[in-house]
Design a protein around this motif. Sequence first.
Motif, PDB file in Angstrom:
ATOM      1  N   CYS A 184       6.021 -30.264   3.215  1.00  0.00           N
ATOM      2  CA  CYS A 184       5.140 -30.161   4.392  1.00  0.00           C
ATOM      3  C   CYS A 184       5.630 -31.063   5.521  1.00  0.00           C
ATOM      4  O   CYS A 184       5.637 -30.671   6.685  1.00  0.00           O
ATOM      5  CB  CYS A 184       3.712 -30.529   4.016  1.00  0.00           C
ATOM      6  N   ASP A 185       6.045 -32.277   5.157  1.00  0.00           N
ATOM      7  CA  ASP A 185       6.547 -33.204   6.169  1.00  0.00           C
ATOM      8  C   ASP A 185       7.827 -32.702   6.808  1.00  0.00           C
ATOM      9  O   ASP A 185       8.078 -32.945   7.987  1.00  0.00           O
ATOM     10  CB  ASP A 185       6.789 -34.585   5.560  1.00  0.00           C
ATOM     11  N   SER A 186       8.644 -31.988   6.045  1.00  0.00           N
ATOM     12  CA  SER A 186       9.930 -31.526   6.574  1.00  0.00           C
ATOM     13  C   SER A 186       9.755 -30.494   7.673  1.00  0.00           C
ATOM     14  O   SER A 186      10.650 -30.282   8.492  1.00  0.00           O
ATOM     15  CB  SER A 186      10.802 -30.960   5.455  1.00  0.00           C
ATOM     16  N   GLU A 187       8.608 -29.842   7.715  1.00  0.00           N
ATOM     17  CA  GLU A 187       8.356 -28.852   8.767  1.00  0.00           C
ATOM     18  C   GLU A 187       8.217 -29.513  10.136  1.00  0.00           C
ATOM     19  O   GLU A 187       8.329 -28.857  11.154  1.00  0.00           O
ATOM     20  CB  GLU A 187       7.104 -28.048   8.432  1.00  0.00           C
ATOM     21  N   TYR A 188       7.965 -30.807  10.172  1.00  0.00           N
ATOM     22  CA  TYR A 188       7.788 -31.524  11.422  1.00  0.00           C
ATOM     23  C   TYR A 188       9.063 -32.243  11.862  1.00  0.00           C
ATOM     24  O   TYR A 188       9.026 -33.063  12.762  1.00  0.00           O
ATOM     25  CB  TYR A 188       6.645 -32.531  11.299  1.00  0.00           C
ATOM     26  N   GLY A 189      10.176 -31.964  11.208  1.00  0.00           N
ATOM     27  CA  GLY A 189      11.442 -32.598  11.572  1.00  0.00           C
ATOM     28  C   GLY A 189      11.652 -33.896  10.821  1.00  0.00           C
ATOM     29  O   GLY A 189      10.958 -34.210   9.860  1.00  0.00           O
TER      30      GLY A 189
ATOM     31  N   PRO B 109      11.281 -37.518   9.909  1.00  0.00           N
ATOM     32  CA  PRO B 109      10.183 -38.462  10.162  1.00  0.00           C
ATOM     33  C   PRO B 109      10.680 -39.706  10.877  1.00  0.00           C
ATOM     34  O   PRO B 109      11.810 -40.146  10.698  1.00  0.00           O
ATOM     35  CB  PRO B 109       9.676 -38.798   8.756  1.00  0.00           C
ATOM     36  N   THR B 110       9.812 -40.270  11.698  1.00  0.00           N
ATOM     37  CA  THR B 110      10.143 -41.502  12.409  1.00  0.00           C
ATOM     38  C   THR B 110       9.402 -42.697  11.821  1.00  0.00           C
ATOM     39  O   THR B 110       9.690 -43.829  12.184  1.00  0.00           O
ATOM     40  CB  THR B 110       9.777 -41.390  13.899  1.00  0.00           C
TER      41      THR B 110
END
Length: 91
Positions: A24-29, A31-32
């Motif tokens: 799911c997190d990978s869909e947002y590019g 992470p920072t």
Amino acid sequence: MDPAEERREMKRQKEYYNMVGYVCDSEYGIPTRCPCGSTIIDEEEIERLTKRVEEAEQVIKLVVNLNKQIETLEVQILTVKVADLEKVCFE
């Protein structure tokens, strides 16, 4: 159910939920932020920081050289003043 088997099943479930969260997190590019809240340092940032450290080291070397030059000038000025005072006093 055996307690050891129950723990293994809970670990498998936790690993599965973590994997789903990562997807799911990978869909947002990329992470920072780390899940703990701190920032993630990437390689570009490390290169930039390394360059800043190198620049700071050069400035420190320049300051040391300038201090030596200032001390030399102060000695020269004092020598000239002493010479002028000797001329005035002994002439």
